[in-house]
Design a protein around this motif. Structure first.
Motif, PDB file in Angstrom:
ATOM      1  N   GLN A  24       0.984  -1.104   0.219  1.00  0.00           N
ATOM      2  CA  GLN A  24       0.095  -0.050  -0.002  1.00  0.00           C
ATOM      3  C   GLN A  24       0.847   1.248   0.029  1.00  0.00           C
ATOM      4  O   GLN A  24       2.010   1.188   0.712  1.00  0.00           O
ATOM      5  CB  GLN A  24      -0.825  -0.106   1.186  1.00  0.00           C
ATOM      6  CG  GLN A  24      -1.777  -1.098   1.307  1.00  0.00           C
ATOM      7  CD  GLN A  24      -2.459  -0.638   2.924  1.00  0.00           C
ATOM      8  OE1 GLN A  24      -3.264  -0.022   3.029  1.00  0.00           O
ATOM      9  NE2 GLN A  24      -2.152  -1.690   3.717  1.00  0.00           N
ATOM     10  N   THR A  28      -2.280   5.939  -2.285  1.00  0.00           N
ATOM     11  CA  THR A  28      -3.320   4.931  -2.638  1.00  0.00           C
ATOM     12  C   THR A  28      -3.988   4.709  -1.144  1.00  0.00           C
ATOM     13  O   THR A  28      -5.063   4.013  -1.054  1.00  0.00           O
ATOM     14  CB  THR A  28      -3.132   3.515  -2.915  1.00  0.00           C
ATOM     15  OG1 THR A  28      -2.102   2.926  -2.215  1.00  0.00           O
ATOM     16  CG2 THR A  28      -2.334   3.450  -4.369  1.00  0.00           C
ATOM     17  N   LEU A  29      -3.560   5.336  -0.266  1.00  0.00           N
ATOM     18  CA  LEU A  29      -4.049   5.369   1.197  1.00  0.00           C
ATOM     19  C   LEU A  29      -5.491   6.054   1.163  1.00  0.00           C
ATOM     20  O   LEU A  29      -5.787   7.097   0.754  1.00  0.00           O
ATOM     21  CB  LEU A  29      -2.940   6.030   2.354  1.00  0.00           C
ATOM     22  CG  LEU A  29      -3.307   5.594   3.576  1.00  0.00           C
ATOM     23  CD1 LEU A  29      -3.098   4.345   3.891  1.00  0.00           C
ATOM     24  CD2 LEU A  29      -2.297   6.537   4.401  1.00  0.00           C
ATOM     25  N   ASP A  30      -6.430   5.377   1.600  1.00  0.00           N
ATOM     26  CA  ASP A  30      -7.791   5.824   1.903  1.00  0.00           C
ATOM     27  C   ASP A  30      -7.786   7.203   2.787  1.00  0.00           C
ATOM     28  O   ASP A  30      -7.619   6.838   3.856  1.00  0.00           O
ATOM     29  CB  ASP A  30      -8.670   4.581   2.533  1.00  0.00           C
ATOM     30  CG  ASP A  30     -10.022   5.166   2.621  1.00  0.00           C
ATOM     31  OD1 ASP A  30     -10.412   6.345   2.499  1.00  0.00           O
ATOM     32  OD2 ASP A  30     -11.026   4.435   3.142  1.00  0.00           O
ATOM     33  N   LEU A  32      -9.808   8.377   4.210  1.00  0.00           N
ATOM     34  CA  LEU A  32     -10.966   8.317   5.321  1.00  0.00           C
ATOM     35  C   LEU A  32     -10.543   7.215   6.398  1.00  0.00           C
ATOM     36  O   LEU A  32     -11.070   7.002   7.445  1.00  0.00           O
ATOM     37  CB  LEU A  32     -12.648   7.860   4.998  1.00  0.00           C
ATOM     38  CG  LEU A  32     -13.081   8.957   4.011  1.00  0.00           C
ATOM     39  CD1 LEU A  32     -14.526   8.380   3.500  1.00  0.00           C
ATOM     40  CD2 LEU A  32     -13.314  10.227   4.745  1.00  0.00           C
ATOM     41  N   LEU A  33      -9.334   6.738   5.979  1.00  0.00           N
ATOM     42  CA  LEU A  33      -8.916   5.719   7.000  1.00  0.00           C
ATOM     43  C   LEU A  33      -8.645   6.202   8.487  1.00  0.00           C
ATOM     44  O   LEU A  33      -7.979   7.432   8.481  1.00  0.00           O
ATOM     45  CB  LEU A  33      -7.585   5.144   6.485  1.00  0.00           C
ATOM     46  CG  LEU A  33      -7.081   3.911   7.056  1.00  0.00           C
ATOM     47  CD1 LEU A  33      -7.960   2.358   6.702  1.00  0.00           C
ATOM     48  CD2 LEU A  33      -5.608   3.544   6.673  1.00  0.00           C
ATOM     49  N   GLU A 304       1.001   8.348   8.818  1.00  0.00           N
ATOM     50  CA  GLU A 304       0.547   7.708   7.654  1.00  0.00           C
ATOM     51  C   GLU A 304       1.813   6.631   7.320  1.00  0.00           C
ATOM     52  O   GLU A 304       1.388   5.400   7.021  1.00  0.00           O
ATOM     53  CB  GLU A 304       0.298   8.622   6.583  1.00  0.00           C
ATOM     54  CG  GLU A 304      -1.148   9.194   6.874  1.00  0.00           C
ATOM     55  CD  GLU A 304      -0.970  10.323   7.944  1.00  0.00           C
ATOM     56  OE1 GLU A 304      -0.024  10.835   8.295  1.00  0.00           O
ATOM     57  OE2 GLU A 304      -2.298  10.814   8.168  1.00  0.00           O
TER      58      GLU A 304
END
Ligand code: 13P
Ligand code: SF4
Length: 348
Positions: A24, A28-30, A32-33, A304
């Motif tokens: 990941q 590409t990290l969401d 909303l995560l 992150e």
């Protein structure tokens, strides 16, 4: 700068940061995560311990299992029974963790989190320097690569160096690398003449004695606390000089209400948590308004990236066994010779 994927040296004498192929990635990290919740989940699932240096962002310090100085974190890295060490600091610190705990997975949020002191002291040049001083013992500040550690006799940190030097035989000539300001400070403190490597920390050398004095004149009750990586001109205008944990102890114990802090400014997060009734001012640089108390290497690490490092198990530190064993010896010497740990340190 360290590259991912391949060792920098075909003889496998350098640290390899493995690529994260299945990765990941940040892009590409969401968005909303819930990153903190994910770090929590991975900490449990992977039996991970999170170590953070005092120079890390406040939000990283707050979720670390241990926050400490270089010596504290080395000890913690040696003692933990976790399967994974997540080292939120700079690369040489994560290397120390791997050197002391080869069976553990050691990840770092950003593989490019280096250090100007480490960069100043390349193994080949260091070896030539040692060869030119065959009678000298080499004390090397922990802010160096595994290769340079492997070529050294004893590693020191800013909280262990003075004690270790004072216990060396009086007639033993000493080489000290790579921080010339720390070396000069130790010479003044111990009265020992040492041959100094000419490296500096890009953060600590930017503070201005003139601006600190001006700031002090506007805050007459403020005491100045400085790290010994600062040049002598800063030490001269300081009320206390010590490693990050020694500075924290000073501001905690001292009844003064205002302090000017001449080290990386993220340490103020711990100071403010510990003493909410006191005021802490970051020491200024030459133009009075620069962001010079900010280490750009430490700043590469984010929450992150920490989450991604835990999820991907990369970037991770891998060391050739021969190098690891050679680098371990002088680190173990330090752990043997350093003053004993204080019981209250480390817990975040
Ligand atoms: P200490 O935390 O050991 O004082 O070291 C400061 C530093 O510059 C780490 O990079
Ligand atoms: Fe290196 Fe200085 Fe940053 Fe510490 S603050 S990691 S010594 S550049």
């Amino acid at each position: 700068m360290l590259k991912t994927g391949k060792p920098r040296n075909p003889n496998m004498t350098e640290t390899v940061i493995l690529p994260n192929e299945t990765a990941q990635s940040l892009s590409t990290l969401d968005p909303l995560l819930d990153v903190e919740a994910e770090v929590e989940r991975l900490r449990r699932e992977k039996n991970a311990v999170i170590l953070a240096h005092y120079y890390q962002e406040g939000e990283i310090q707050d979720l670390a299992d241990y926050v400490g100085d270089s010596l504290d974190l080395s000890r913690k890295a040696a003692a933990t029974d976790a399967d994974m060490i997540v080292f939120s600091g700079v690369r040489f610190m994560a290397e120390v963790a791997k050197i002391l705990s080869p069976q553990k997975t050691v990840v770092i949020p950003d593989a490019d989190a280096g250090c100007s002191l480490e960069d100043s002291c390349q193994a080949e040049a260091f070896k030539a320097w040692r060869d030119a001083h065959p009678d000298h013992i080499s004390l090397t500040y922990i802010n160096c690569s595994a290769e340079v550690k492997a070529l050294s006799d004893v590693i020191v940190t800013s909280s262990s160096a003075e004690h270790i030097i004072k216990n060396l035989p009086k007639d033993q000539p000493i080489l000290f690398a790579p921080d010339r300001h720390l070396g000069a400070y130790l010479q003044r403190k111990t009265g020992r003449d040492m041959v100094l490597w000419p490296g500096t920390c890009i953060v600590h050398e930017q503070f201005s004695a003139r601006e600190i004095t001006r700031l002090k004149s506007r805050h007459p009750g403020a005491l100045v606390a400085a790290h010994p990586e600062c040049p002598e001109s800063i030490v001269e205008v300081s009320d206390h000089v010590g490693s990050t944990s020694q500075i924290l102890k000073f501001v905690h114990d001292n009844p003064a209400k205002e302090f000017i802090v001449a080290t990386e400014q993220h340490i103020i997060h711990q100071m403010q948590k510990d003493s909410p009734d006191k005021t802490f001012l970051a020491a200024p640089g030459a133009d009075g308004g620069c962001n010079c108390a900010n280490c750009p290497y430490m700043a590469l690490n984010t929450l992150e990236k920490m989450y991604l490092a835990m999820a991907n198990e990369a970037p991770r530190i891998e060391l050739p066994e021969e190098l690891r064993i050679a680098a371990k010896k002088p680190l173990e010497r330090m752990l043997e010779l350093a003053p004993p740990a204080k019981p209250s340190q480390n817990a975040a």
